[in-house]
Design an enzyme around this catalytic site. Sequence first.
Site, PDB file in Angstrom:
ATOM      1  N   HIS A 165      -9.578   1.946   1.088  1.00 43.87           N
ATOM      2  CA  HIS A 165      -9.541   0.756   1.944  1.00 43.87           C
ATOM      3  C   HIS A 165     -10.669   0.785   2.992  1.00 43.87           C
ATOM      4  O   HIS A 165     -10.436   0.445   4.158  1.00 43.87           O
ATOM      5  CB  HIS A 165      -8.180   0.656   2.632  1.00 43.87           C
ATOM      6  CG  HIS A 165      -7.703  -0.740   2.862  1.00 43.87           C
ATOM      7  ND1 HIS A 165      -8.373  -1.633   3.659  1.00 43.87           N
ATOM      8  CD2 HIS A 165      -6.624  -1.406   2.388  1.00 43.87           C
ATOM      9  CE1 HIS A 165      -7.722  -2.777   3.696  1.00 43.87           C
ATOM     10  NE2 HIS A 165      -6.641  -2.668   2.921  1.00 43.87           N
ATOM     11  N   HIS A 214       0.804  -1.229   0.000  1.00 44.47           N
ATOM     12  CA  HIS A 214       0.000   0.000   0.000  1.00 44.47           C
ATOM     13  C   HIS A 214       0.836   1.278   0.000  1.00 44.47           C
ATOM     14  O   HIS A 214       0.533   2.243   0.696  1.00 44.47           O
ATOM     15  CB  HIS A 214      -0.959   0.006   1.186  1.00 44.47           C
ATOM     16  CG  HIS A 214      -2.062  -1.003   1.085  1.00 44.47           C
ATOM     17  ND1 HIS A 214      -2.597  -1.383  -0.123  1.00 44.47           N
ATOM     18  CD2 HIS A 214      -2.742  -1.698   2.044  1.00 44.47           C
ATOM     19  CE1 HIS A 214      -3.567  -2.280   0.094  1.00 44.47           C
ATOM     20  NE2 HIS A 214      -3.656  -2.488   1.392  1.00 44.47           N
ATOM     21  N   GLU A 234     -11.734  -3.427  -2.532  1.00 43.80           N
ATOM     22  CA  GLU A 234     -10.784  -2.419  -2.985  1.00 43.80           C
ATOM     23  C   GLU A 234     -10.628  -2.525  -4.507  1.00 43.80           C
ATOM     24  O   GLU A 234      -9.846  -3.329  -4.998  1.00 43.80           O
ATOM     25  CB  GLU A 234      -9.442  -2.621  -2.299  1.00 43.80           C
ATOM     26  CG  GLU A 234      -9.513  -2.713  -0.789  1.00 43.80           C
ATOM     27  CD  GLU A 234      -8.319  -3.455  -0.211  1.00 43.80           C
ATOM     28  OE1 GLU A 234      -7.161  -3.061  -0.520  1.00 43.80           O
ATOM     29  OE2 GLU A 234      -8.521  -4.431   0.527  1.00 43.80           O
TER      30      GLU A 234
END
Length: 353
Positions: free
Chosen positions: A178, A105, A317
């Site tokens: 998220h 991420h 996501e």
Amino acid sequence: MITKNYFGTLDGGQEIYTYTLKNQNGVTARICEFGGAIMEIRVPDRWGRLSDVVGGYDSLRDYVLGNGYIGALVGRTANRIAKGEYSLDDKNYKIYRNNNGNALHGGRVGFSHRVWQVKPIDGDEPKLVLTYTSPDGEEGYPGTLQVTVTYALLASNALSIRYEATTDQKTIVNLTNHAYFNLGGYASGKIFDHVLQMDADRYLPTDEGLIPTGIRQSVEDTPFDFREPKTIGRDFDLTNTDLGIAGGYDHCFCFTGGETKEPVQRIAVYEPNSGRMMQVFTNQPCVQFYSGNFLNNPEHPLKGGYPQNLQSLFCLETQKTPDAIHHPGFDNIVLNPGEKYDYTTIYQFSVKQ
């Protein structure tokens, strides 16, 4: 209507604010300028009662230190990059390894932990335009990346998220949000009774580090087949190598036919006790479906002191294939100067009587 409220102060002294969007139906969405996080979405059940259906924290400290990227915008690259390194035009780049020897991420301090500039636009369908400039070299990524994310609370009780980005050098980009959902209410228990349908004919098996192996596996005759509606819990405990590695679902599902020019419905989730339905429209080619297998940090309880519990929330996501820079057959996540990254995901809420 948009309401701005003080939320907390970072260690460096910067004050952080939240913005609550409200439409004419009384539906609300609360967004934080730290990480651009979705902190709250309140939508009605079949009896008209409003409940908050996303997980979040009560304090800024928890957003700074807590796990799980809860509600946040993530980038430059969502999901994992194997060994935190990649090559572009024969030049090697390294990203901080923050997840079992891999980059997750965005790296050490991704977009989830940056302060975004916010421009509120009030009206019947209130919007927040969030911008962030990621400088050349930040987290090991080349090029200055100009990012704009627009949240819009629509009159139809949908939350729209448009992601836009441009660069002045060749780089890689894969953005998502998220948010953690439980349509019964974020503190209502396990998610196994949610009925999920996804227009995805393939998924990505992973190795022990949750890095895709490079295979696009057919969902046929596997626990990953959600082409027809079924509960999240129906096949959850089946003996399956991929489920076992991840402790549940934490896999990229590839939509049938790949990305589209305009957002189309790809996902529907129904929670039978409340009657709430969430449809997901997107023009992205994939979604990472995560069943909350690592939600177990007692140091950072959710809103109202509700403890983190495994499989009590799920994420959808939307994105491009993870670790795509290492797999020629995966989606293209390279962005060149003069090109525009431009994708939209819409979470449409309704009730089913």
